[in-house]
Motif scaffolding. Structure first.
Motif, mmCIF file in Angstrom:
data_model
loop_
_atom_site.group_PDB
_atom_site.id
_atom_site.type_symbol
_atom_site.label_atom_id
_atom_site.label_comp_id
_atom_site.label_asym_id
_atom_site.label_seq_id
_atom_site.Cartn_x
_atom_site.Cartn_y
_atom_site.Cartn_z
ATOM 1 N N PHE A 52 0.838 -1.197 0.000
ATOM 2 C CA PHE A 52 0.000 0.000 0.000
ATOM 3 C C PHE A 52 0.871 1.243 0.000
ATOM 4 N N GLY A 53 0.363 2.316 -0.580
ATOM 5 C CA GLY A 53 0.907 3.660 -0.449
ATOM 6 C C GLY A 53 -0.238 4.625 -0.236
ATOM 7 N N GLY A 54 0.053 5.801 0.276
ATOM 8 C CA GLY A 54 -0.972 6.834 0.378
ATOM 9 C C GLY A 54 -2.049 6.567 1.399
ATOM 10 N N VAL A 55 -1.782 5.772 2.426
ATOM 11 C CA VAL A 55 -2.748 5.603 3.505
ATOM 12 C C VAL A 55 -2.993 6.943 4.183
ATOM 13 N N HIS A 56 -1.923 7.717 4.343
ATOM 14 C CA HIS A 56 -2.036 9.095 4.817
ATOM 15 C C HIS A 56 -1.799 10.023 3.622
ATOM 16 N N GLY A 57 -2.757 10.882 3.356
ATOM 17 C CA GLY A 57 -2.720 11.666 2.124
ATOM 18 C C GLY A 57 -1.650 12.720 2.056
ATOM 19 N N ASP A 58 -1.089 13.126 3.215
ATOM 20 C CA ASP A 58 -0.027 14.130 3.184
ATOM 21 C C ASP A 58 1.344 13.499 3.009
ATOM 22 N N GLU A 59 1.400 12.175 2.898
ATOM 23 C CA GLU A 59 2.666 11.466 2.731
ATOM 24 C C GLU A 59 2.808 11.035 1.276
ATOM 25 N N ALA A 60 3.104 12.017 0.443
ATOM 26 C CA ALA A 60 3.042 11.811 -1.000
ATOM 27 C C ALA A 60 4.138 10.913 -1.544
ATOM 28 N N ALA A 92 -7.966 11.809 0.800
ATOM 29 C CA ALA A 92 -6.919 12.406 1.622
ATOM 30 C C ALA A 92 -5.716 12.783 0.763
ATOM 31 N N TYR A 93 -5.402 11.942 -0.216
ATOM 32 C CA TYR A 93 -4.279 12.237 -1.122
ATOM 33 C C TYR A 93 -4.558 13.500 -1.919
ATOM 34 N N ASP A 94 -5.771 13.646 -2.411
ATOM 35 C CA ASP A 94 -6.133 14.823 -3.193
ATOM 36 C C ASP A 94 -6.055 16.095 -2.345
ATOM 37 N N ALA A 95 -6.425 15.980 -1.066
ATOM 38 C CA ALA A 95 -6.417 17.138 -0.172
ATOM 39 C C ALA A 95 -5.059 17.348 0.495
ATOM 40 N N MET A 96 -4.101 16.443 0.252
ATOM 41 C CA MET A 96 -2.790 16.490 0.913
ATOM 42 C C MET A 96 -2.951 16.556 2.433
ATOM 43 N N CYS A 97 -3.820 15.687 2.948
ATOM 44 C CA CYS A 97 -4.203 15.711 4.347
ATOM 45 C C CYS A 97 -3.982 14.335 4.973
ATOM 46 N N ARG A 98 -3.542 14.291 6.211
ATOM 47 C CA ARG A 98 -3.322 13.018 6.899
ATOM 48 C C ARG A 98 -4.638 12.263 7.085
ATOM 49 N N PHE A 99 -5.701 12.989 7.383
ATOM 50 C CA PHE A 99 -7.002 12.379 7.630
ATOM 51 C C PHE A 99 -7.914 12.561 6.414
ATOM 52 N N PHE A 137 3.058 -8.301 3.601
ATOM 53 C CA PHE A 137 2.439 -6.988 3.441
ATOM 54 C C PHE A 137 3.445 -5.908 3.810
ATOM 55 N N ILE A 138 3.550 -4.875 2.965
ATOM 56 C CA ILE A 138 4.377 -3.706 3.272
ATOM 57 C C ILE A 138 3.558 -2.443 3.030
ATOM 58 N N ASP A 139 3.616 -1.537 3.994
ATOM 59 C CA ASP A 139 2.893 -0.274 3.922
ATOM 60 C C ASP A 139 3.925 0.840 3.771
ATOM 61 N N PHE A 140 3.901 1.546 2.631
ATOM 62 C CA PHE A 140 4.863 2.603 2.346
ATOM 63 C C PHE A 140 4.341 3.939 2.877
ATOM 64 N N HIS A 141 5.028 4.473 3.873
ATOM 65 C CA HIS A 141 4.716 5.782 4.425
ATOM 66 C C HIS A 141 5.925 6.694 4.229
ATOM 67 N N SER A 142 5.715 7.968 4.514
ATOM 68 C CA SER A 142 6.819 8.922 4.572
ATOM 69 C C SER A 142 6.457 9.946 5.621
ATOM 70 N N ALA A 143 7.298 10.940 5.808
ATOM 71 C CA ALA A 143 6.893 12.072 6.626
ATOM 72 C C ALA A 143 5.910 12.919 5.812
ATOM 73 N N GLY A 144 5.359 13.932 6.466
ATOM 74 C CA GLY A 144 4.341 14.749 5.820
ATOM 75 C C GLY A 144 4.919 15.878 4.984
ATOM 76 N N LEU A 145 4.240 17.022 5.019
ATOM 77 C CA LEU A 145 4.563 18.109 4.098
ATOM 78 C C LEU A 145 5.860 18.824 4.441
ATOM 79 N N TYR A 146 6.263 18.802 5.715
ATOM 80 C CA TYR A 146 7.401 19.625 6.112
ATOM 81 C C TYR A 146 8.536 18.860 6.785
#
Length: 329
Positions: A52-60, A92-99, A137-146
């Protein structure tokens, strides 16, 4: 350190890369919510990895890491199947938002979801069903916008994945309730989480790491031929990890940029300061909390912040260990 590997599945589909849309629900604005699912079927039988990617929308970075990893896999070289959802939370991805903006829920706290619930609950339910196809299963996350981050989770039953992925820093802990990994563990699916990149910093370098490490992981679990790249040093396993969150908004002036991730600093070191952009006053200092603090998530020299935002993440170097020590006592 781990149980025996999953029994390879029997290949039932022709080798290739297919893309399908899986329906989730229909919104009041007339839009159909669906998940785009990529399936790379290998030429040889083997296990199934779900990514998975993009579970949190601000983690592009997550969606792009999934795209590049999946695109790097030739079905002719693959044993088994890779099932990938690059954008797990489209709104959430479209809004660049965590929730998810529509209901304010954190997708990664409500697995396995509810097919009769809100949009995020329904997304979780469909994703949970997709996960059940996997042996891994691997879930790809990153830090957020900053902010920018670099570490991976090591689960008790996913040591081979974490070792193969090869992140220098690992974090071992019980998964949070409602996460995708908690759901994976409950269903006997070996799992890990990649936390890599973010904040628009060193982007190409982190994307290259995601592909290289992802392919190493596929080698480690027998889905690609060859041995994973040898690590330059043993992986450090953190068992204590804290997030330093500003209590005031303004500008964060960071004294440790993303190029210093993994560095150990002394307790009490000022990692960053919150500056009032109107008066120029330093209104808060964020200090290294451990006698020996390992930088896990940090920021570029100047970024904006709000109260409660992710400022920095640090691990306790004094209680860190190695995989061998952790799992052999």
């Amino acid at each position: 350190m781990t149980d025996s590997a999953p029994t390879p599945a029997t290949a039932t589909a022709a080798p290739g890369h297919t893309v399908t849309a899986v329906p989730v629900t229909r919104m009041g604005n007339g839009h159909d919510v669906e998940l785009t699912v990529h399936r790379v079927t290998g030429a040889r039988p083997g296990p199934t990895l779900v990514a998975f990617g993009g579970v949190h929308g601000d983690e592009a970075m997550g969606p792009e890491e999934v795209r590049r990893l999946v695109s790097s896999v030739d079905p002719a070289e693959l044993s088994g199947t890779v099932v990938a959802v690059p954008v797990a939370n489209p709104y959430a991805y479209d809004a660049m938002c965590r929730f998810t903006p529509q209901d304010g829920l954190n997708l990664n706290r409500i697995f396995p979801g509810d097919r009769n619930g809100s949009v995020t609950e329904q997304l979780a339910a469909v994703l949970a069903e997709i996960m059940l196809e996997g042996d891994y299963f691997i879930d790809f996350h990153s830090a957020g916008l900053y902010s920018t981050v670099e570490y991976a989770y090591v689960m008790d039953d996913g040591v081979d994945m974490a070792t193969g992925f090869g992140s220098p820093l690992l974090y071992h802990h019980a998964p949070y309730e409602g996460t995708s990994n908690a759901w994976a563990i409950k269903n006997g699916i070996r799992s890990t989480v990649c936390e890599l990149g973010g904040g628009g910093q060193l982007t190409d370098a982190f994307l290259d790491k995601a592909v290289r490490r992802g392919r190493n992981m596929l080698k480690a679990i027998g889905m690609l031929d060859g041995e994973p790249e040898a690590l330059a040093a043993p992986q450090t396993v953190l068992t204590e990890l804290v997030t330093l969150r500003p209590t005031k908004g303004g500008a964060v002036i960071s004294h440790f940029g993303p190029d210093r991730l993994g560095e150990v600093v002394k307790g009490g070191t000022v990692i960053g300061e919150v500056v009032d952009p109107y008066t120029f006053e330093v209104v808060e200092q964020l200090l290294a909390p451990y006698d020996s603090s390992i930088l896990v998530l940090t920021r570029e020299s100047y970024t904006r912040t709000t109260p409660g935002d992710y400022g920095f993440m640090v691990g306790n170097a004094d209680t860190a260990t190695t995989l061998d020590a952790l799992f052999t006592g």
